[in-house]
Design an enzyme around this catalytic site. Structure first.
Site, PDB file in Angstrom:
ATOM      1  N   CYS A 131       0.846  -1.196   0.000  1.00 17.91           N
ATOM      2  CA  CYS A 131       0.000   0.000   0.000  1.00 17.91           C
ATOM      3  C   CYS A 131       0.881   1.245   0.000  1.00 17.91           C
ATOM      4  O   CYS A 131       1.422   1.636   1.038  1.00 17.91           O
ATOM      5  CB  CYS A 131      -0.930   0.016   1.215  1.00 17.91           C
ATOM      6  N   CYS A 134      -0.152   4.069   2.428  1.00 21.89           N
ATOM      7  CA  CYS A 134       0.190   3.771   3.817  1.00 21.89           C
ATOM      8  C   CYS A 134       1.698   3.824   4.035  1.00 21.89           C
ATOM      9  O   CYS A 134       2.152   4.302   5.072  1.00 21.89           O
ATOM     10  CB  CYS A 134      -0.364   2.409   4.223  1.00 21.89           C
TER      11      CYS A 134
END
Length: 177
Positions: A131, A134
């Site tokens: 991700c 993130c």
């Protein structure tokens, strides 16, 4: 189960992984608590039972119960957040980024470990789960909280090795069945 047992299960073609698994947790800029917490979060994200059992068993010598739970929590919450925020990041429709997630994430506010350690562990899981949104958020947080770029690199190195070991063991188990 232990890390030595994992190393013995790796085939010859994965000798580099065996060597890296033997060194990556001890030759880093991270404290033992940070390194082993990183390993736990990465193992949880890698989803291999054998790797997770071995890492958690060996980590017990380096983490108290509260930090062990926090490292597991980082792997758990990132399992949810990384999917959600990767979708938000990758979706062509940018309206999703303006919508509230409406997902409980209370553990992030009160992880039971130092904030920088929890963020490092969350970074490890986010790297394994791929991700980008993130990764950027956790990298920014750890740098703001005093971590170095070497700390960040070491977290990702640990995550990469643990994930690769999990991948090889999964593949070898598939071939054996």
């Amino acid at each position: 189960m232990s890390i030595d047992a994992l190393k013995s299960r790796l085939p010859d073609y994965a000798k580099d992984l065996k060597l890296n698994l033997g060194s990556v947790l001890t030759t880093s800029s991270l404290s033992p608590l940070q390194a082993w917490g990183t390993a736990i979060a990465a193992a949880y994200a890698s989803r291999n039972a054998e790797v997770t059992k071995a890492i958690v068993a060996d980590a017990a010598a380096h983490l108290d119960a509260q930090n062990l739970t926090a490292a597991k929590a980082a792997g758990a919450i990132m399992g949810m957040n990384n999917i959600y925020y990767r979708f938000v990041h990758l979706a062509d429709n940018k309206e999703y980024s303006k919508m509230p997630a409406r997902l409980r994430m209370n553990i992030i506010a009160n992880p039971g470990a130092s904030k920088v350690d929890f963020e490092l562990w969350s970074l490890a899981a986010s790297a394994v789960n791929g991700c980008g949104m993130c990764i950027d958020a956790h990298e920014h947080e750890v740098i703001q909280k005093g971590a170095t770029k070497e700390n960040v690199q070491d977290v990702v190195r640990i995550a990469a090795v643990i994930h690769a070991v999990a991948t090889v063991l999964d593949a070898e188990d598939a071939l054996a069945s």
